[in-house]
Design an enzyme around this catalytic site. Structure first.
Site, PDB file in Angstrom:
ATOM      1  N   ALA A 194      -9.880 -10.841  -5.967  1.00  0.00           N
ATOM      2  CA  ALA A 194     -10.728  -9.279  -5.460  1.00  0.00           C
ATOM      3  C   ALA A 194     -11.834  -9.306  -6.657  1.00  0.00           C
ATOM      4  O   ALA A 194     -12.416 -10.178  -7.438  1.00  0.00           O
ATOM      5  CB  ALA A 194      -9.751  -8.455  -7.056  1.00  0.00           C
TER       6      ALA A 194
ATOM      7  N   GLU B 224     -32.242  -5.952  17.072  1.00  0.00           N
ATOM      8  CA  GLU B 224     -31.634  -6.808  17.169  1.00  0.00           C
ATOM      9  C   GLU B 224     -30.384  -7.322  18.104  1.00  0.00           C
ATOM     10  O   GLU B 224     -29.940  -7.833  18.298  1.00  0.00           O
ATOM     11  CB  GLU B 224     -31.864  -8.131  16.450  1.00  0.00           C
TER      12      GLU B 224
ATOM     13  N   CYS C 289     -33.682  -9.105  11.368  1.00  0.00           N
ATOM     14  CA  CYS C 289     -34.109  -8.355  11.154  1.00  0.00           C
ATOM     15  C   CYS C 289     -35.487  -7.586  10.779  1.00  0.00           C
ATOM     16  O   CYS C 289     -36.109  -6.874   9.880  1.00  0.00           O
ATOM     17  CB  CYS C 289     -33.344  -8.058   9.071  1.00  0.00           C
TER      18      CYS C 289
ATOM     19  N   HIS D 257     -35.971  -5.615   2.625  1.00  0.00           N
ATOM     20  CA  HIS D 257     -34.443  -5.861   3.045  1.00  0.00           C
ATOM     21  C   HIS D 257     -32.912  -5.987   2.229  1.00  0.00           C
ATOM     22  O   HIS D 257     -32.686  -7.058   1.601  1.00  0.00           O
ATOM     23  CB  HIS D 257     -35.065  -6.884   4.626  1.00  0.00           C
TER      24      HIS D 257
ATOM     25  N   ASN E  69     -25.393  -4.436   6.078  1.00  0.00           N
ATOM     26  CA  ASN E  69     -26.681  -3.904   6.197  1.00  0.00           C
ATOM     27  C   ASN E  69     -26.706  -4.077   7.499  1.00  0.00           C
ATOM     28  O   ASN E  69     -25.880  -3.668   8.639  1.00  0.00           O
ATOM     29  CB  ASN E  69     -26.737  -6.270   6.450  1.00  0.00           C
TER      30      ASN E  69
ATOM     31  N   SER F 242     -34.718 -13.539   9.839  1.00  0.00           N
ATOM     32  CA  SER F 242     -34.118 -14.585  10.190  1.00  0.00           C
ATOM     33  C   SER F 242     -35.369 -15.272  11.214  1.00  0.00           C
ATOM     34  O   SER F 242     -35.168 -14.365  12.446  1.00  0.00           O
ATOM     35  CB  SER F 242     -32.496 -14.531  10.056  1.00  0.00           C
TER      36      SER F 242
HETATM   37  N1  ACO Z   1     -15.314 -10.977  -8.528  1.00  0.00           N
HETATM   38  C1  ACO Z   1     -17.148 -11.332  -8.505  1.00  0.00           C
HETATM   39  N2  ACO Z   1     -17.606 -12.811  -8.041  1.00  0.00           N
HETATM   40  C2  ACO Z   1     -16.892 -13.001  -7.388  1.00  0.00           C
HETATM   41  C3  ACO Z   1     -15.934 -12.853  -7.176  1.00  0.00           C
HETATM   42  C4  ACO Z   1     -14.929 -13.022  -7.192  1.00  0.00           C
HETATM   43  N3  ACO Z   1     -13.475 -12.387  -7.392  1.00  0.00           N
HETATM   44  N4  ACO Z   1     -15.329 -14.299  -6.015  1.00  0.00           N
HETATM   45  C5  ACO Z   1     -16.590 -15.047  -5.125  1.00  0.00           C
HETATM   46  N5  ACO Z   1     -17.696 -14.093  -6.309  1.00  0.00           N
HETATM   47  C6  ACO Z   1     -19.266 -14.208  -6.128  1.00  0.00           C
HETATM   48  C7  ACO Z   1     -19.729 -15.354  -6.373  1.00  0.00           C
HETATM   49  O1  ACO Z   1     -19.221 -16.091  -7.197  1.00  0.00           O
HETATM   50  C8  ACO Z   1     -20.795 -15.549  -5.474  1.00  0.00           C
HETATM   51  O2  ACO Z   1     -21.705 -15.140  -6.659  1.00  0.00           O
HETATM   52  P1  ACO Z   1     -23.835 -15.955  -6.646  1.00  0.00           P
HETATM   53  O3  ACO Z   1     -24.225 -14.862  -4.427  1.00  0.00           O
HETATM   54  O4  ACO Z   1     -23.972 -15.152  -7.272  1.00  0.00           O
HETATM   55  O5  ACO Z   1     -23.373 -17.225  -6.030  1.00  0.00           O
HETATM   56  C9  ACO Z   1     -20.776 -14.188  -4.347  1.00  0.00           C
HETATM   57  O6  ACO Z   1     -19.436 -13.855  -4.938  1.00  0.00           O
HETATM   58  C10 ACO Z   1     -20.997 -14.378  -3.339  1.00  0.00           C
HETATM   59  O7  ACO Z   1     -19.764 -15.679  -2.941  1.00  0.00           O
HETATM   60  P2  ACO Z   1     -19.653 -17.097  -2.165  1.00  0.00           P
HETATM   61  O8  ACO Z   1     -18.457 -17.339  -2.098  1.00  0.00           O
HETATM   62  O9  ACO Z   1     -21.250 -17.560  -2.106  1.00  0.00           O
HETATM   63  O10 ACO Z   1     -19.694 -16.008  -0.562  1.00  0.00           O
HETATM   64  P3  ACO Z   1     -20.056 -17.130   1.144  1.00  0.00           P
HETATM   65  O11 ACO Z   1     -20.491 -17.780   0.431  1.00  0.00           O
HETATM   66  O12 ACO Z   1     -18.006 -16.686   1.129  1.00  0.00           O
HETATM   67  O13 ACO Z   1     -20.134 -15.601   1.831  1.00  0.00           O
HETATM   68  C11 ACO Z   1     -22.606 -15.195   2.604  1.00  0.00           C
HETATM   69  C12 ACO Z   1     -22.138 -14.709   0.994  1.00  0.00           C
HETATM   70  C13 ACO Z   1     -22.648 -16.370   2.806  1.00  0.00           C
HETATM   71  C14 ACO Z   1     -23.569 -14.508   1.998  1.00  0.00           C
HETATM   72  C15 ACO Z   1     -22.080 -14.665   3.548  1.00  0.00           C
HETATM   73  O14 ACO Z   1     -21.887 -13.274   3.216  1.00  0.00           O
HETATM   74  C16 ACO Z   1     -22.851 -14.913   4.487  1.00  0.00           C
HETATM   75  O15 ACO Z   1     -23.133 -15.851   5.552  1.00  0.00           O
HETATM   76  N6  ACO Z   1     -23.089 -13.126   5.111  1.00  0.00           N
HETATM   77  C17 ACO Z   1     -24.405 -13.207   6.044  1.00  0.00           C
HETATM   78  C18 ACO Z   1     -25.475 -13.814   6.182  1.00  0.00           C
HETATM   79  C19 ACO Z   1     -26.101 -12.810   5.020  1.00  0.00           C
HETATM   80  O16 ACO Z   1     -26.209 -11.649   5.005  1.00  0.00           O
HETATM   81  N7  ACO Z   1     -27.621 -13.829   4.743  1.00  0.00           N
HETATM   82  C20 ACO Z   1     -29.185 -13.182   3.502  1.00  0.00           C
HETATM   83  C21 ACO Z   1     -30.558 -13.640   4.293  1.00  0.00           C
HETATM   84  S1  ACO Z   1     -29.992 -12.937   5.794  1.00  0.00           S
HETATM   85  C22 ACO Z   1     -29.619 -11.843   7.166  1.00  0.00           C
HETATM   86  O17 ACO Z   1     -30.229 -10.697   5.936  1.00  0.00           O
HETATM   87  C23 ACO Z   1     -28.560 -11.997   7.538  1.00  0.00           C
END
Ligand code: ACO
Length: 449
Positions: free
Chosen positions: A31, A82, A116, A246, A325, A359
């Site tokens: 959560a 894209e 993007c 972005h 996004n 990207s």
């Molecule tokens: N309560 C509060 N915060 C939480 C909880 C919780 N219960 N659980 C996790 N979090 C936090 C984590 O600590 C993390 O915080 P941090 O970023 O400060 O470390 C954040 O939530 C995300 O959790 P992660 O475990 O790091 O998430 P995950 O690795 O599963 O996925 C990611 C995140 C990589 C962004 C994924 O959603 C993704 O791949 N998205 C698409 C790629 C993207 O958007 N990239 C950005 C630039 S490129 C573009 O625009 C496409």
């Protein structure tokens, strides 16, 4: 021509959404992961009735109507996207259906693609045309639009969909600064779409975040250097009234403001560092390229930049937090949110920074100035955008199970021909174009809600 910039803004987003708290539960995520961890509230999505053509048709038709622009007043039309449904035929040519019936066929421009960043590349092309010998006195229209969907997994909650159209010309209320933008481009496999039959990208989430921050550092440093060379005015976060990004998800943007503060810290002479960044001595030896995931640095600079985030960036995150996004249109949804968030008198005279990232990768840090003095164009823009808050509220909430089956249907159907679209149409905002069928020759037909 003088004061080339944005004269009119129009935005379209899907009329249905999935709630991120419900999606957390449905996905079995802890959560708060999507709502606090990523900073997302709701995610807009499309059923099989919408594709990149319908999104762009809707936003362009609406802009022309809402601002009473005649088809013959447009001399260039650029699309950045894209969301590729055809390897040859551009979306721009599809949009010509809005112009050809009026006898208008001499409109330059086609589509531009790099994740993007395509919308910004389209914008830069349009600005170049307006400032060039090829300009014929007419307006340029730039469309940034995408449907952002990810396969089931960590990236799925960072989807979204939307379209922004921008009318450009001289003597605009939002004027782009000349000769200062910073650019950063390199080869990276952080996010790409090699499977042409799928809407889903291949994503290395962590690498994409690192690439985004690396691009931000490089673009910002170059921007600062360019401004300082041109105007002898030192640049730091205080130089801007608003900083727009972005926005893959809102939390990354908050961290990015911290990142700009870290860059400012690096650019501050050593004897001024502790005065401007109290308690920062221990960060003097931190290298930018080694600190992307340094928790200590992140936490400290989030704190130094918190006020800047609240005042200069948070107002621009309304649409991103409510829709997600929107890929190419994400940054421009930020601009729409910013314009919505302030009175005209507050907007006037504002210096606005924009960071665009796609990207692969291509990125730019650039800026615009909102003109002082009375402006009917700015008033008209604000009046036109005022309905956005209520439209966000009017959207229909769909449960995560139905959201998931809708995405499955899209994945199965997006390249099928012949195909009869079956998704509901009753939720569409009036004036929305939607797909009716794809014939055996892959030719698409649309109706208007
Ligand atoms: N309560 C509060 N915060 C939480 C909880 C919780 N219960 N659980 C996790 N979090 C936090 C984590 O600590 C993390 O915080 P941090 O970023 O400060 O470390 C954040 O939530 C995300 O959790 P992660 O475990 O790091 O998430 P995950 O690795 O599963 O996925 C990611 C995140 C990589 C962004 C994924 O959603 C993704 O791949 N998205 C698409 C790629 C993207 O958007 N990239 C950005 C630039 S490129 C573009 O625009 C496409």
């Amino acid at each position: 021509p003088e004061n080339v910039g944005i004269l009119a803004l129009e935005m379209y987003f899907p009329s249905q959404f999935v709630d991120q708290t419900e999606l957390e539960q449905f996905d079995g995520a802890s959560a708060g992961k999507y709502t606090i961890g990523l900073g997302q509230q709701k995610m807009g999505f499309c059923n099989d009735r919408e594709d990149i053509n319908s999104l762009c048709l809707t936003v362009v038709k609406n802009l022309l109507e809402h601002y009473s622009i005649k088809p013959e007043e447009i001399g260039r039309l650029e699309v950045g996207t894209e969301t590729i449904i055809d390897k040859s035929k551009s979306v721009k040519t599809v949009l010509m259906q809005l112009f050809t019936p009026h006898g208008v066929t001499d409109i330059e421009g086609i589509d531009t693609t790099n994740a993007c960043f395509g919308g910004t590349a389209a914008l830069f092309n349009a600005i170049s045309w307006l400032e060039s010998s090829a300009w014929n006195g007419r307006f340029a229209l730039v469309v940034a639009a995408d449907i952002a969907v990810y396969a089931k997994g960590a990236a799925r909650p960072t989807g979204g969909a939307g379209a922004v159209a921008m009318l450009l010309g001289p003597n605009a209320p939002l004027v782009f600064d000349r000769g200062v933008r910073g650019f950063f481009c390199k080869h990276a496999y952080d996010f790409y779409k090699p499977d042409l039959n799928s809407e889903y990208p291949v994503v290395d989430g962590k690498l994409s975040v690192q690439c985004y921050l690396e691009a931000l550092d490089n673009c910002y440093q170059l921007y600062c250097k360019n401004v300082e060379k041109k105007t002898q005015v030192p640049v730091n976060l205080n130089y801007f009234d608003a900083v727009l990004f972005h926005t893959p998800y809102c939390k990354l943007v908050q961290k990015s403001v911290g990142r700009l503060a870290l860059n400012d810290f690096h650019r501050t002479p050593d004897n001024k560092k502790s005065e401007l960044f109290p308690g920062s001595e221990r960060f003097c030896s931190v290298k930018l390229e080694e600190s992307y995931f340094d928790r200590d640095v992140e936490k400290a600079f989030l704190a130094y930049s918190n006020e800047a985030f609240i005042n200069k960036t948070k107002p621009s995150l309304l649409i991103a937090s409510q829709i997600g996004n929107m890929y190419t249109s994400s940054l421009y949804g930020g601009l729409v949110s910013f314009v919505l968030s302030k009175d005209i008198s507050e907007l006037q005279g504002s210096k606005v920074a924009l960071f665009s990232y796609g990207s692969g990768l291509a990125s730019s840090f650039f800026s615009l100035k909102i003109q002082e003095g009375s402006s009917t164009a700015l008033e008209q823009m604000k009046n036109n955008l005022n309905c956005i808050r209520s439209k966000l509220e009017q959207r229909v909430k769909i449960n995560p199970q139905e959201f998931e089956s809708t995405l499955e249907l899209r994945q199965k159907s997006s390249h099928t021909a012949p195909y009869e679209a079956t998704g509901q149409t009753s939720h569409f905002f009036p004036g929305t174009y939607y797909l009716t069928k794809i014939d055996e020759q892959h030719r698409r037909s649309y109706s208007i809600a």
